[in-house]
Design an enzyme around this catalytic site. Structure first.
Site, short mmCIF file in Angstrom:
data_model
loop_
_atom_site.label_atom_id
_atom_site.label_comp_id
_atom_site.label_asym_id
_atom_site.label_seq_id
_atom_site.Cartn_x
_atom_site.Cartn_y
_atom_site.Cartn_z
N PRO A 153 0.82 -1.22 0.00
CA PRO A 153 0.00 0.00 0.00
C PRO A 153 0.85 1.27 0.00
O PRO A 153 1.96 1.26 0.54
CB PRO A 153 -0.80 -0.10 1.31
CG PRO A 153 -0.11 -1.11 2.15
CD PRO A 153 0.67 -2.00 1.23
N ASP A 154 0.36 2.34 -0.62
CA ASP A 154 1.07 3.62 -0.54
C ASP A 154 0.65 4.33 0.75
O ASP A 154 -0.02 3.73 1.59
CB ASP A 154 0.83 4.47 -1.81
CG ASP A 154 -0.61 4.91 -1.98
OD1 ASP A 154 -1.43 4.64 -1.08
OD2 ASP A 154 -0.93 5.54 -3.01
N PHE A 155 1.05 5.57 0.94
CA PHE A 155 0.66 6.30 2.15
C PHE A 155 -0.71 6.96 1.99
O PHE A 155 -1.58 6.83 2.83
CB PHE A 155 1.66 7.44 2.42
CG PHE A 155 2.88 7.02 3.20
CD1 PHE A 155 3.03 5.75 3.70
CD2 PHE A 155 3.89 7.95 3.45
CE1 PHE A 155 4.15 5.39 4.43
CE2 PHE A 155 5.02 7.60 4.18
CZ PHE A 155 5.15 6.32 4.67
N ARG A 156 -0.86 7.70 0.88
CA ARG A 156 -1.92 8.70 0.86
C ARG A 156 -3.12 8.39 0.00
O ARG A 156 -4.05 9.21 -0.05
CB ARG A 156 -1.32 10.06 0.45
CG ARG A 156 -0.35 10.59 1.50
CD ARG A 156 0.32 11.89 1.13
NE ARG A 156 1.28 12.27 2.16
CZ ARG A 156 2.52 11.79 2.24
NH1 ARG A 156 2.96 10.92 1.34
NH2 ARG A 156 3.32 12.17 3.22
N ASN A 203 10.96 5.20 -2.37
CA ASN A 203 10.50 3.91 -1.85
C ASN A 203 11.57 3.22 -1.02
O ASN A 203 12.77 3.39 -1.25
CB ASN A 203 10.03 3.00 -2.99
CG ASN A 203 8.80 3.57 -3.65
OD1 ASN A 203 8.16 4.47 -3.11
ND2 ASN A 203 8.46 3.05 -4.82
N ASP A 249 11.19 -0.17 -0.44
CA ASP A 249 10.89 -1.60 -0.62
C ASP A 249 11.97 -2.36 -1.39
O ASP A 249 11.88 -3.58 -1.54
CB ASP A 249 9.53 -1.77 -1.31
CG ASP A 249 9.41 -1.01 -2.62
OD1 ASP A 249 10.45 -0.81 -3.32
OD2 ASP A 249 8.29 -0.59 -2.98
N HIS A 304 14.92 8.21 0.67
CA HIS A 304 14.40 8.00 2.02
C HIS A 304 14.98 6.73 2.65
O HIS A 304 14.35 6.13 3.50
CB HIS A 304 12.87 7.98 2.00
CG HIS A 304 12.28 9.31 1.60
ND1 HIS A 304 10.97 9.49 1.27
CD2 HIS A 304 12.86 10.54 1.50
CE1 HIS A 304 10.75 10.78 0.98
NE2 HIS A 304 11.89 11.42 1.09
P1 CNA Z 1 2.07 8.80 -1.49
O1 CNA Z 1 2.06 10.12 -0.85
O2 CNA Z 1 1.26 7.70 -0.87
O3 CNA Z 1 1.56 9.03 -2.99
C1 CNA Z 1 1.34 8.00 -3.90
C2 CNA Z 1 0.91 8.61 -5.23
O4 CNA Z 1 0.84 7.59 -6.20
C3 CNA Z 1 -0.47 9.28 -5.18
O5 CNA Z 1 -0.43 10.45 -5.94
C4 CNA Z 1 -1.38 8.22 -5.82
O6 CNA Z 1 -2.47 8.81 -6.47
C5 CNA Z 1 -0.44 7.59 -6.81
N1 CNA Z 1 -0.73 6.19 -7.11
C6 CNA Z 1 -0.98 5.18 -6.25
N2 CNA Z 1 -1.09 4.01 -6.89
C7 CNA Z 1 -0.91 4.29 -8.21
C8 CNA Z 1 -0.91 3.51 -9.40
N3 CNA Z 1 -1.09 2.19 -9.38
N4 CNA Z 1 -0.70 4.12 -10.58
C9 CNA Z 1 -0.50 5.47 -10.64
N5 CNA Z 1 -0.48 6.26 -9.55
C10 CNA Z 1 -0.68 5.67 -8.36
O7 CNA Z 1 3.54 8.22 -1.68
P2 CNA Z 1 4.89 9.03 -1.97
O8 CNA Z 1 5.88 8.02 -2.37
O9 CNA Z 1 4.66 10.20 -2.83
O10 CNA Z 1 5.24 9.57 -0.50
C11 CNA Z 1 6.48 9.55 -0.02
C12 CNA Z 1 6.67 8.51 1.10
C13 CNA Z 1 5.89 7.25 0.94
C14 CNA Z 1 8.08 8.04 1.09
O11 CNA Z 1 8.72 8.49 2.23
C15 CNA Z 1 8.06 6.51 1.06
O12 CNA Z 1 9.06 5.97 1.85
C16 CNA Z 1 6.74 6.15 1.54
N6 CNA Z 1 6.21 4.82 1.20
C17 CNA Z 1 6.93 3.92 0.49
C18 CNA Z 1 6.41 2.68 0.18
C19 CNA Z 1 7.26 1.71 -0.62
O13 CNA Z 1 8.46 1.67 -0.46
N7 CNA Z 1 6.63 0.94 -1.51
C20 CNA Z 1 5.12 2.34 0.58
C21 CNA Z 1 4.39 3.28 1.33
C22 CNA Z 1 4.94 4.51 1.62
#
Ligand code: CNA
Length: 280
Positions: free
Chosen positions: A45-48, A119, A121, A138
């Site tokens: 899952p993402d954050f936001r 990321n 991951d 990060h």
């Molecule tokens: P965020 O703030 O959660 O934003 C994610 C963005 O991606 C949003 O604009 C969504 O609309 C968009 N989005 C989500 N899924 C899709 C998709 N399938 N296709 C297109 N667009 C999509 O995450 P950010 O990375 O911008 O925020 C920064 C944080 C999140 C960092 O410090 C990371 O370490 C942290 N994070 C990382 C992971 C990981 O490593 N996979 C997971 C969760 C959070």
């Protein structure tokens, strides 16, 4: 700019013109900037994102506010919520997405100048992008250390701690500080490699931003470092940051995997991309 302002570099603000720019050999130093949205289709899952994002699903951790789980001052007082979550995020059980493979393909073609990722991951590495091409802005789960004296902590013991949801302590007996993976928390400094490379986008001839809300500074300012006439492509579910404000910005507001497939197809690389991905 409004949509009628003519681009300086591209023939038009379209995916086709961008693909032509690449096929004509004018994009040889591509900078890619990514966030959690490129890994959601891998199951992380993402954050936001509303409903599915981590912040929307943290009630069970009883936090004062969602970001506290990644806040260094909060961690000092209460490291348990982070360790509860770390089990879910720990690398090893996820497969890179076709978007990660697209970055690998750019590298294979000799076109990738640098990947800046937020990321943690490690899926870029798993997709085969070499270490020296990746700036983990990060940090990542690749190393762990004491938050007080920075004394390193062994990987196998960290894996065990994460499995047991227990909180490891510094092995330097005089310290006994809390240990955590070297992922950057709110309130912590970004790695030196980020600051050393943060102006690299100035030298790029194409910038691709994917899967990030661009809401965390200083990462969020990276796309601004690109030259005014350098094309910038955004592949994201929503418009973010200042992307779209310049005459050579191209926006693909959709799923990352679908967007990179379209771009690859327009470049004549789709089959190669699918093969690169199936080999991962
Ligand atoms: P965020 O703030 O959660 O934003 C994610 C963005 O991606 C949003 O604009 C969504 O609309 C968009 N989005 C989500 N899924 C899709 C998709 N399938 N296709 C297109 N667009 C999509 O995450 P950010 O990375 O911008 O925020 C920064 C944080 C999140 C960092 O410090 C990371 O370490 C942290 N994070 C990382 C992971 C990981 O490593 N996979 C997971 C969760 C959070």
């Amino acid at each position: 700019v409004d949509d009628d302002t003519p681009p300086k570099t591209l023939d038009s603000r379209s995916l086709e013109s961008l693909a032509k720019y690449i096929k004509d050999g004018r994009a040889k130093r591509i900078v890619v900037m990514t966030g959690a949205g490129i890994s959601t289709s891998a199951g992380i899952p993402d954050f936001r994102s509303p409903d599915t994002g981590l912040y929307a699903n943290l009630q069970r951790l009883n936090l004062p506010y969602a970001e506290a789980v990644f806040d260094i001052d909060y961690f000092r007082k209460n490291p348990d919520p982070f360790y509860a979550l770390a089990q879910e995020l720990y690398p090893g059980s996820y497969r890179p997405t076709i978007t990660h493979s697209f970055i690998k393909l750019l590298h294979d073609k000799g076109l990738l100048l640098k990947l800046f990722t937020q990321n943690i991951d490690c899926l870029e590495r798993e997709a085969g992008v070499p270490d020296d091409k990746i700036i983990e802005a990060h940090g990542s789960f690749a190393k762990q250390s004491c938050i007080e004296c920075k004394y390193p902590y062994p990987k196998d013991q960290m894996q065990q701690a994460i499995k047991d949801k227990s909180v490891p302590r510094c092995l330097n007996s005089e310290c006994n500080g809390l240990v955590k993976p070297e992922i950057v928390f709110f309130g912590e400094q970004l790695p030196e490699s980020f600051f050393r490379n943060r102006f690299l986008p100035e030298d790029s001839d194409l910038c691709i931003v994917m899967g990030t809300s661009l809401s965390v500074q200083p990462f969020a300012s990276l796309p601004q470092a690109c030259g005014e006439s350098t094309p910038r492509l955004l592949i994201n579910s929503e418009q973010v940051g200042s992307l779209g404000s310049r005459a050579d910005d191209v926006l693909l507001l959709e799923d990352c995997d679908a967007g990179v497939r379209k771009l690859a197809e327009a470049c004549g690389w789709l089959e190669e991309l699918e093969n690169t991905w199936s080999e991962t």
